[in-house]
Motif scaffolding. Structure first.
Motif, mmCIF file in Angstrom:
data_model
loop_
_atom_site.group_PDB
_atom_site.id
_atom_site.type_symbol
_atom_site.label_atom_id
_atom_site.label_comp_id
_atom_site.label_asym_id
_atom_site.label_seq_id
_atom_site.Cartn_x
_atom_site.Cartn_y
_atom_site.Cartn_z
ATOM 1 N N THR A 144 -5.409 8.966 -4.531
ATOM 2 C CA THR A 144 -6.063 8.637 -3.677
ATOM 3 C C THR A 144 -7.410 7.946 -4.379
ATOM 4 O O THR A 144 -6.839 8.448 -5.546
ATOM 5 N N PHE A 145 -7.778 6.620 -4.435
ATOM 6 C CA PHE A 145 -8.925 6.304 -4.191
ATOM 7 C C PHE A 145 -9.777 5.946 -3.953
ATOM 8 O O PHE A 145 -10.106 5.574 -2.164
ATOM 9 N N GLN A 146 -11.263 6.584 -4.300
ATOM 10 C CA GLN A 146 -12.047 6.809 -3.107
ATOM 11 C C GLN A 146 -13.346 5.957 -4.414
ATOM 12 O O GLN A 146 -13.162 5.960 -5.689
ATOM 13 N N LYS B 246 -5.490 5.647 0.102
ATOM 14 C CA LYS B 246 -3.891 6.434 -0.403
ATOM 15 C C LYS B 246 -2.982 5.832 -0.649
ATOM 16 O O LYS B 246 -2.059 4.766 0.422
ATOM 17 N N ILE B 247 -1.932 6.431 -1.827
ATOM 18 C CA ILE B 247 -0.690 5.615 -1.314
ATOM 19 C C ILE B 247 0.483 7.013 -2.425
ATOM 20 O O ILE B 247 -0.151 7.789 -3.130
ATOM 21 N N TRP C 249 -7.704 -1.843 -2.980
ATOM 22 C CA TRP C 249 -9.906 -1.740 -3.188
ATOM 23 C C TRP C 249 -9.991 -3.298 -2.639
ATOM 24 O O TRP C 249 -10.792 -3.159 -2.381
ATOM 25 N N PHE C 250 -9.504 -4.359 -3.680
ATOM 26 C CA PHE C 250 -9.942 -5.298 -3.326
ATOM 27 C C PHE C 250 -9.190 -6.269 -1.795
ATOM 28 O O PHE C 250 -9.788 -7.137 -1.948
ATOM 29 N N GLU D 276 -1.969 2.863 2.733
ATOM 30 C CA GLU D 276 -3.069 3.037 3.751
ATOM 31 C C GLU D 276 -4.949 3.108 3.092
ATOM 32 O O GLU D 276 -4.770 3.846 2.730
ATOM 33 N N VAL D 277 -5.374 2.213 4.333
ATOM 34 C CA VAL D 277 -6.413 3.002 3.934
ATOM 35 C C VAL D 277 -7.222 2.804 5.074
ATOM 36 O O VAL D 277 -7.335 2.593 5.751
#
Lengths: 296, 296
Positions: free
Chosen positions: B31-33, B3-4, B104-105, B291-292
């Motif tokens: 958000t990235f999923q 989440k950014i 992500w990485f 946050e992740v």
């Protein structure tokens, strides 16, 4: 006797074209005394010992502002500030003369008011503001001749070297070589670099100050007026220094962050330019000082 | 799930043309999923739900910088930042997408490096720097694409009001109306006023900030693109406000030094421009947050 001490100033500071300046510890001393004749001026070349002397003109201006008659006066000038070398010699005269008049009539004057009067006489406040406030200043006068001054803290890590050639440059000539316009890109470059410069001098990082001090407005054009500029620039680039043209020249100001480098650079430059004055200087933080000695 | 949260930004700040910006408390959330398909984008108009989406392009750029394959991804966008209104919506997308790839990485990235990558994509760092650092920033990238950022403290006395018209202005169009050059006098005016502005926002004096914020570089030309500008300007001048064009418009940003004045001005403007959004905003001091969430 009124005694006034005004520091020399180094304007532009690379990217602060026509709006920034720095007071340095080279001084002009002026005394004002009662006189039986209407005017005596000592301590300057014969041709300036008359009513056209800039100190006296500023003294008269001060009297007029105070609505007082111009008294008979003996002015003595003793100055370490070289003339027409980009170290604000005319600003010292204007500021000294004005302050002399206010002291003469026991009239306090704020730094802001003094800057305003001096800037009106000088045409712009980039030399007069630091001569009055000390330190590094940004200054401008608005269309109502109100002066705005911002004084910036300077980190004590920075060491300065004044490199004063054996020739003058007239401000008039130095104006003539400038273009009338610049591109939006160059203007944005100049604004952002000037903002970085005022930040970098408060800090300690050499690479940041070096990055900041890349003028696009006057140095690319004025450097051709200063014979020896390229040589000095090469030396300072090689020897961990930052160089800028003080005011409109001919003085070149070097900044480095340790005294050893400064000493080495000074030696190298002095060796190549035997007739130039190469002298370590410091920032003057106080600006104009005055005292009235009632016994003299 | 990553989440950014990226703040909107208001560039130029009147006299800081193309080099200054301020983060404000309007946010874009990304958000990235993991995704079974190669790409799904939600939360934006259909025409942007594809590989040309700026968030996704920045995400790809981030993967390339990290020398990683682009993963299947589901991106969800939820934004309070209006598009093409001078509030840095594209900067939020670029900064959010880049940061998404680094998260992500599991690869940390410094604010400076993130600013550098984002500025290269955006072309200039005046929006991306405050979106990353928060607060009021000056930023530029040099010829080696190294970014320099200075963050300025802002006095809590200053209150802001975003006046968002019901029409867009394309950055392209806003560039076209600008001249290519300006006079040395105007450039010096702009430099000195920008220096005063960065000083004045740290202080409390309304008259000083008002004096400082008199842009000569873009507002005189761009104001004609904003129907209603003159009316709003008259209102703010009469009601103790300072107005500037946010970015290249159409948003106008108002600054005043008390909430009552802000409320009165907001009411007056909203009454005259019923379809515009007139909303009190604050400075965002933190910049990008991420946050992740390993449970999602």
């Amino acid at each position: 006797m009124i005694k006034i001490k005004v520091p020399a100033t180094s304007a532009n500071l690379s990217v602060g074209f026509d709006c920034m300046g720095m007071a340095v510890n080279q001084y002009a001393y002026f005394t004002f005394q009662n006189n039986s004749k209407w005017l005596t001026i000592n301590g300057c070349p014969k041709k300036f010992q008359n009513e056209n002397n800039l100190v006296y003109k500023a003294f008269i201006k001060g009297c007029r502002v105070l609505k007082q008659p111009v008294p008979n006066v003996k002015i003595t000038i003793q100055t370490e500030v070289p003339v027409s070398r980009g170290l604000g010699s005319s600003a010292t005269c204007i500021v000294g003369g004005l302050k002399g008049a206010f002291e003469w009539f026991h009239h306090p004057i704020s730094k802001q008011k003094l800057t305003q009067l001096a800037a009106t006489m000088e045409g712009h406040p980039d030399n007069v503001a630091p001569a009055i406030y000390g330190g590094v200043c940004m200054a401008f006068n608005n269309q109502n001749d109100q002066v705005h001054v911002v004084k910036y803290p300077v980190n004590s890590i920075w060491k300065f070297l004044a490199i004063v050639p054996d020739f003058k440059i007239s401000t008039q000539e130095a104006r003539t070589v400038l273009p009338e316009q610049l591109s939006y890109q160059d203007a944005t470059f100049q604004i952002s670099h000037c903002l970085l410069m005022t930040h970098a001098i408060q800090g300690k990082r050499f690479s940041t100050l070096k990055e900041a001090m890349q003028d696009q407005m006057h140095e690319p054009f004025r450097k051709h007026l200063i014979k020896g500029y390229d040589q000095v620039k090469t030396i300072t680039d090689q020897m961990h220094g930052i160089l800028y043209i003080s005011g409109s020249g001919s003085t070149l100001m070097l900044i480095t962050n340790n005294v050893n480098d400064r000493q080495k650079i000074a030696k190298t430059i002095q060796n190549q330019f035997k007739k130039w004055q190469v002298k370590p200087i410091s920032i003057d933080s106080n600006g104009i000082q005055s005292e009235v000695d009632i016994n003299e």
